[in-house]
Design a protein around this motif. Sequence first.
Motif, PDB file in Angstrom:
ATOM      1  N   ALA A 180       0.840  -1.194   0.000  1.00 44.29           N
ATOM      2  CA  ALA A 180       0.000   0.000   0.000  1.00 44.29           C
ATOM      3  C   ALA A 180       0.881   1.252   0.000  1.00 44.29           C
ATOM      4  N   THR A 185      -3.595   4.144   4.161  1.00 44.75           N
ATOM      5  CA  THR A 185      -4.488   3.333   4.987  1.00 44.75           C
ATOM      6  C   THR A 185      -5.411   4.233   5.809  1.00 44.75           C
ATOM      7  N   GLU A 189     -11.473   0.991   6.955  1.00 47.60           N
ATOM      8  CA  GLU A 189     -11.425   0.256   5.700  1.00 47.60           C
ATOM      9  C   GLU A 189     -11.280  -1.241   5.958  1.00 47.60           C
ATOM     10  N   VAL A 191     -10.013  -5.068   5.832  1.00 47.40           N
ATOM     11  CA  VAL A 191      -8.708  -5.709   5.669  1.00 47.40           C
ATOM     12  C   VAL A 191      -8.828  -7.210   5.900  1.00 47.40           C
ATOM     13  N   ILE A 208     -11.648  -4.864   9.943  1.00 48.55           N
ATOM     14  CA  ILE A 208     -11.397  -3.507   9.496  1.00 48.55           C
ATOM     15  C   ILE A 208     -10.145  -2.963  10.176  1.00 48.55           C
ATOM     16  N   VAL A 209      -9.657  -1.837   9.695  1.00 51.54           N
ATOM     17  CA  VAL A 209      -8.607  -1.107  10.403  1.00 51.54           C
ATOM     18  C   VAL A 209      -9.297  -0.384  11.555  1.00 51.54           C
ATOM     19  N   THR A 228      -6.271  -3.716  14.331  1.00 46.65           N
ATOM     20  CA  THR A 228      -7.327  -4.324  13.527  1.00 46.65           C
ATOM     21  C   THR A 228      -8.145  -5.289  14.361  1.00 46.65           C
ATOM     22  N   ASN A 243      -5.394  -4.884   2.257  1.00 45.29           N
ATOM     23  CA  ASN A 243      -6.631  -4.139   2.066  1.00 45.29           C
ATOM     24  C   ASN A 243      -7.459  -4.752   0.939  1.00 45.29           C
ATOM     25  N   ARG A 245      -7.768  -3.972  -2.014  1.00 42.31           N
ATOM     26  CA  ARG A 245      -7.074  -4.010  -3.311  1.00 42.31           C
ATOM     27  C   ARG A 245      -5.974  -5.065  -3.327  1.00 42.31           C
ATOM     28  N   VAL A 249      -0.897  -3.642   4.008  1.00 44.09           N
ATOM     29  CA  VAL A 249      -0.888  -2.424   4.822  1.00 44.09           C
ATOM     30  C   VAL A 249      -0.082  -2.606   6.107  1.00 44.09           C
TER      31      VAL A 249
END
Length: 287
Positions: A180, A185, A189, A191, A208-209, A228, A243, A245, A249
């Motif tokens: 990332a 980050t 979001e 994860v 999530i974060v 997290t 993440n 994508r 991270v």
Amino acid sequence: MATQSGLGEPRGPWFISPDLEPGGAGRPDAGAYGPLAAARGARWRMALLATLAVVAISATSGAIAGDWASSQEKPGPAASAAAPVPADMVAAAAAAVPGVVSITVNGSGGTATGSGFALDDVQHVVTNDHIIARGNGSSVMVQTPDGRQMAAQVVGRDPSSDIAVLRVPPSAGLAPLPLAKPGATRVGEPVLAVGSPLGLPGTVTAGIVSALDRQVKLGNSRHSAVQTDASINPGNSGGPLVNARGEVVGVNTAIATIDGSGSIGIGFAIPIEQVQQVADTIIGKGG
């Protein structure tokens, strides 16, 4: 009853929150020892039970109100359908798993196990230093996603950041994971934590974060970590936190526990910015 044997340092290095006790002493994530610690644990549990009671009362009240409100509305056709898994997380898992390995270290210091991930096309693998340190780095083996076992070379270690870099033979054919961008980050979001918890390679857990720049004490050093709620259990140490994508991270390194139990939804990862800087330095020195 069969004994569960899993991969990984159960909780990574001890996690201690600087804010739990005066002076930043905190408490280790494993169960503490002695009468004083027991008293603290009892007080903590009483407070927890009181909190849970309030939550239960609130939940009951909410349920009654919800039942009344629902009786006034006509339910939609998909009201009882389970929410589908987001397609981007499915794609992220498919992209990440082929680049993640299980790691076993045997040496005079004992046996240690964990996870790692491919950093580049020349088969450098990033993992936690505490995994390598426990076995004194004498014999490091990795298991690839397709189940092959092979020896790995320790390129270098950095105990202060809990990062180590290995190198596996080109035949491993690991798919490097993208990293990332620094500062990209965001709290909230989604994860995935990828690794080999309890000896189960290729396992993915979602969350999530929860927070960024969380100041925690890991081992003997203080770190600014990514927090997290994705389940991190024995065997996840050294594996990637990715993440939606499929970008890394952070590197999963420790969890907070209650009286030595497993994951309670509070885990910590070394931010990818720090991981990349340390890994580049190690590779530059060690090849």
